[in-house]
Structures are given as C-alpha cells and as structure tokens.
Design a protein around this motif. Structure first.
Motif, PDB file in Angstrom:
ATOM      1  N   GLY A  51       0.735  -1.327  -0.099  1.00 13.13           N
ATOM      2  CA  GLY A  51      -0.030   0.074   0.058  1.00 13.13           C
ATOM      3  C   GLY A  51       0.964   1.211   0.060  1.00 13.13           C
ATOM      4  O   GLY A  51       2.201   1.108  -0.176  1.00 13.13           O
ATOM      5  N   GLY A  52       0.199   2.155   0.152  1.00 11.19           N
ATOM      6  CA  GLY A  52       1.056   3.820   0.405  1.00 11.19           C
ATOM      7  C   GLY A  52       0.754   4.357  -0.989  1.00 11.19           C
ATOM      8  O   GLY A  52       0.364   3.896  -2.252  1.00 11.19           O
ATOM      9  N   LYS A  53       0.973   5.699  -1.110  1.00 12.91           N
ATOM     10  CA  LYS A  53       0.847   6.632  -2.035  1.00 12.91           C
ATOM     11  C   LYS A  53       1.876   6.639  -3.018  1.00 12.91           C
ATOM     12  O   LYS A  53       1.768   7.146  -4.192  1.00 12.91           O
ATOM     13  CB  LYS A  53       0.753   8.159  -1.572  1.00 12.91           C
ATOM     14  CG  LYS A  53      -0.736   8.227  -0.490  1.00 12.91           C
ATOM     15  CD  LYS A  53      -0.707   9.612  -0.341  1.00 12.91           C
ATOM     16  CE  LYS A  53      -1.670   9.932   0.935  1.00 12.91           C
ATOM     17  NZ  LYS A  53      -1.398   9.038   2.252  1.00 12.91           N
ATOM     18  N   ARG A 102      -2.765   0.448  10.016  1.00 11.88           N
ATOM     19  CA  ARG A 102      -1.691   1.240   9.052  1.00 11.88           C
ATOM     20  C   ARG A 102      -2.250   0.883   7.841  1.00 11.88           C
ATOM     21  O   ARG A 102      -2.409  -0.368   7.339  1.00 11.88           O
ATOM     22  CB  ARG A 102      -0.354   0.988   9.248  1.00 11.88           C
ATOM     23  CG  ARG A 102       0.537   1.621   8.303  1.00 11.88           C
ATOM     24  CD  ARG A 102       0.517   2.864   8.383  1.00 11.88           C
ATOM     25  NE  ARG A 102       0.958   3.480   9.364  1.00 11.88           N
ATOM     26  CZ  ARG A 102       1.422   4.748   9.574  1.00 11.88           C
ATOM     27  NH1 ARG A 102       0.965   5.686   8.814  1.00 11.88           N
ATOM     28  NH2 ARG A 102       1.954   5.389  10.762  1.00 11.88           N
ATOM     29  N   ARG A 103      -2.742   1.472   7.009  1.00 11.78           N
ATOM     30  CA  ARG A 103      -3.387   1.429   5.751  1.00 11.78           C
ATOM     31  C   ARG A 103      -4.409   0.337   5.761  1.00 11.78           C
ATOM     32  O   ARG A 103      -4.539  -0.443   4.907  1.00 11.78           O
ATOM     33  CB  ARG A 103      -2.044   0.986   4.757  1.00 11.78           C
ATOM     34  CG  ARG A 103      -1.157   2.229   4.564  1.00 11.78           C
ATOM     35  CD  ARG A 103       0.228   1.677   3.999  1.00 11.78           C
ATOM     36  NE  ARG A 103       1.320   2.678   3.468  1.00 11.78           N
ATOM     37  CZ  ARG A 103       2.351   2.569   3.109  1.00 11.78           C
ATOM     38  NH1 ARG A 103       3.046   1.185   2.952  1.00 11.78           N
ATOM     39  NH2 ARG A 103       3.097   3.469   3.000  1.00 11.78           N
ATOM     40  N   THR A 254      -8.326   7.182   4.860  1.00 15.89           N
ATOM     41  CA  THR A 254      -7.311   7.150   5.772  1.00 15.89           C
ATOM     42  C   THR A 254      -6.432   5.790   6.268  1.00 15.89           C
ATOM     43  O   THR A 254      -5.272   5.920   6.324  1.00 15.89           O
ATOM     44  CB  THR A 254      -7.409   8.008   7.138  1.00 15.89           C
ATOM     45  OG1 THR A 254      -8.329   7.273   7.866  1.00 15.89           O
ATOM     46  CG2 THR A 254      -7.931   9.419   6.601  1.00 15.89           C
ATOM     47  N   GLY A 255      -7.411   4.908   6.428  1.00 17.21           N
ATOM     48  CA  GLY A 255      -6.945   3.518   6.966  1.00 17.21           C
ATOM     49  C   GLY A 255      -6.756   3.286   8.429  1.00 17.21           C
ATOM     50  O   GLY A 255      -6.104   2.375   8.879  1.00 17.21           O
TER      51      GLY A 255
END
Length: 356
Positions: A51-53, A102-103, A254-255
C-alpha cells in the motif's frame, strides 16, 4: 510508456511496485535459509509495502526529470528504495504511537503480536510484537541502502546522490525524536509543531526526494534551491492536510479509525491552533482529553466541534492554501525542465487535496 494520460504518481507507481516486489523476492531466500520463522515476518512486510501513495519515489522521479533526466530503468530502483525507508519509518512510528492500524490493516507490531498469541508461545505477545516490528523496521532501513546501491545507475550518479539520500535518513529520525520530545513536554505552540513538521515530513517527503532526483541527474547545485522553494512549503501543506485528515478523515480513505490522532495525543498545528483559540474552559477540557486512548465517539465529536468552532480548522485550511501558493509560485523558476513542471504542479494537488 507515455506519461501524458496518467497522473504523475500513477505513471511511476507500477514501475516502483515492480522494483519493490523484485527486490524483496531476491532477499527472501536468504532470510528463509536463516530460518523458516521469517516467513510470517516477510508476509507482514509485503502487506505493508503493497500500500501507500508512492509520493517519495514520484518526487524523486520528477525531480530527476526536472533536472533533464530521461527514461532510465535504474532510476526506478533508486527511487523505490525510498519506500523501504518509508516502511522503516512507519513500522517504528506505529510502535512509538502504539497504533492499531496502518493503511487499513493491523499495524505490523499488532500482526506479529497475533502471531505470538496464535502460536501459544511463552511471554507477552505485545512485547514480542513490538520487538519483532523494531527488527523488521531495522531490516527495511538496511535494505533501503542495499536497494539504492544495487540500482543500475552509473557509479558516479549513485555517488552524487549520496548527499541527499544520507541526509534524508538522518533528518527523518531527528524529526521523529523532536516529535517525541514535544509530546513529552506537552508542547502546544504552532512553532513547535511546525519545527517537527519540517524535519519529520516536509524535507523527508518532498524536498530530499527532489534533491535526490536532481543529484542523480548530475544537476543538484542548479536545481536544489528551486526544489527547496517548492518542496518545503508543499511538504508542510501535505502534513497539515494529513493532520486534518487524522481528525476529520474518512477511515476508508485514511486507513485509520476516525479521530485516532486525538487518541494518540499528536501535537499538531491543528491542536496548537485549537488550544490557542478556544475558550479557556474548552481548552482545558481539550487538553485533558487529548492523548486518552479510550476516547469514545462522543468525546471525539466534542473535540472536533471545538476545533471547528474555535476557528482552528479554518486557520489550518488557510495555512494550507498559503503554502500551496508558495509552492506553485516556486514552479515558475525556468531552471526546472518544462515536461516536469506540469507534473510537479499536479503533485501539489495529489499531496494536499481534501479527502474529507
């Protein structure tokens, strides 16, 4: 591949994802040879980095392009290494903050605590989870270095990039420590929050990845001032938006559970503005509640109302707009290559858009 039909992040993301997957796969046999016990830890890492941007690799890539760099496969490897640094920072950050998620998934230390519990091992599962997560974060930090150094870029380019690459690792750790100190002090000033934000987020997320891209392209001295003028205000705006979302954001986006930043007692600009602007009785009660991990929905709702009614939310939105304007103006510097300038403008939106 053409970037004309994709966002700046979407263009970079699949290539970064592929590099990360290949790197972890290449290291997997070594760890499993040491011990099969590493399998669930690697699974936790793979879930984390899926995950992550991918903002840091994106800024590195477009910093490279803004310095005149062309399509170079080795650049994606070096840029993707920043995601392992980010994984280290997030894993350790969640341990420090005692975060549950997280995520949208269990935080790594929670996941590894569950492994201990389900396996029926001796000792405290939570203590095991924290220790194992710290070790995995350390491994990500080591692998970040390995991945950067193993990229196919010329040795002279990698050597030129060492300055920003090394500095950003020092700055993010230093910023994290400042954050710990300010929470321990109970600091509630905007100035204290902005100092933490500058080092823990702005320089690490945007300025140094841009500097790394410029250095790898051999044009650090020419591009660094322009990238700083763009990166620092945008990095602060990015963190301000993240802080707003930490209180008002949709958990699906936001997760993390709604209001989690208030339960964790984060000393953000939003909190500092609230304490500065709210009526004395409200400010006192807000301070009492801030950092209580057992805050319920009604208390979170009351704290949100104080943030809004005091004008703190509006003040933060105004700050975001001002910083965005500064970053936008910095892009007028013609030292930045034209084909990257529009991408960097789009990244302003990607980093600061409202999602609540």
């Amino acid at each position: 591949m053409s970037s004309s039909h994709l966002s700046p992040v979407a263009f970079v993301r699949p290539l970064v994802d592929a590099e990360l997957a290949a790197f972890v796969a290449s290291r997997r046999p070594l760890l499993l040879e040491i011990g099969a016990e590493w399998e669930p830890v690697l699974a936790a890492l793979e879930a984390m980095i899926s995950g992550g941007k991918r903002l840091r690799p994106a800024f590195c890539y477009w910093g490279w392009r803004g310095a005149g760099g062309g399509e170079e496969p080795g650049l994606y490897t070096a840029a993707a290494a920043l995601e392992l640094l980010q994984a280290c920072a997030l894993i350790h950050d969640d341990v420090i903050d005692n975060s549950d998620t997280r995520r949208g998934q269990p935080a790594v230390h929670r996941r590894l605590a569950a492994l201990h519990r389900e396996s029926g091992w001796h000792g405290d599962p939570d203590e095991f989870g924290r220790g194992a997560a710290i070790l995995l974060g350390d491994l990500c930090l080591a692998w970040c270095e390995d991945m950067y150094q193993s990229s196919a870029l010329p040795a002279e380019a990698l050597a030129a990039g060492r300055g920003p690459f090394d500095l950003m690792r020092t700055e993010v750790v230093a910023g994290q420590y400042l954050d710990l100190v300010e929470q321990a002090r109970g600091a509630d000033t905007v100035e204290a929050a902005l100092r933490v934000m500058r080092f823990k987020s702005a320089k690490y997320t945007i300025e140094q990845p841009l500097h790394l891209g410029a250095a790898l392209a051999g044009r650090y001295a020419e591009l660094a001032p322009a990238y700083t003028a763009y990166g620092i205000p945008l990095g602060i705006a990015f963190q301000l938006r993240d802080d707003v979302l930490g209180v008002f954001g949709d958990p699906e986006e936001t997760g993390k559970p709604a209001g989690d930043d208030l339960r964790e007692g984060k000393r953000t600009v939003l909190v500092a503005e609230t304490l500065r602007r709210a009526a004395a009785d409200d400010a006192e009660q807000f301070r009492r509640l801030l950092g209580d991990p057992e805050l319920g929905a009604e208390e979170i709702a009351w704290m949100r109302s104080v943030i809004v009614d005091s004008g703190a939310l509006e003040a933060c939105e105004a700050r975001i707009a001002d910083y965005v304007a500064d970053a936008t103006q910095a892009l007028e510097n013609d030292v930045i290559a034209d084909d990257a300038r529009s991408a960097l403008a789009d990244l302003i939106v990607a980093a600061t858009a409202r999602k609540h």
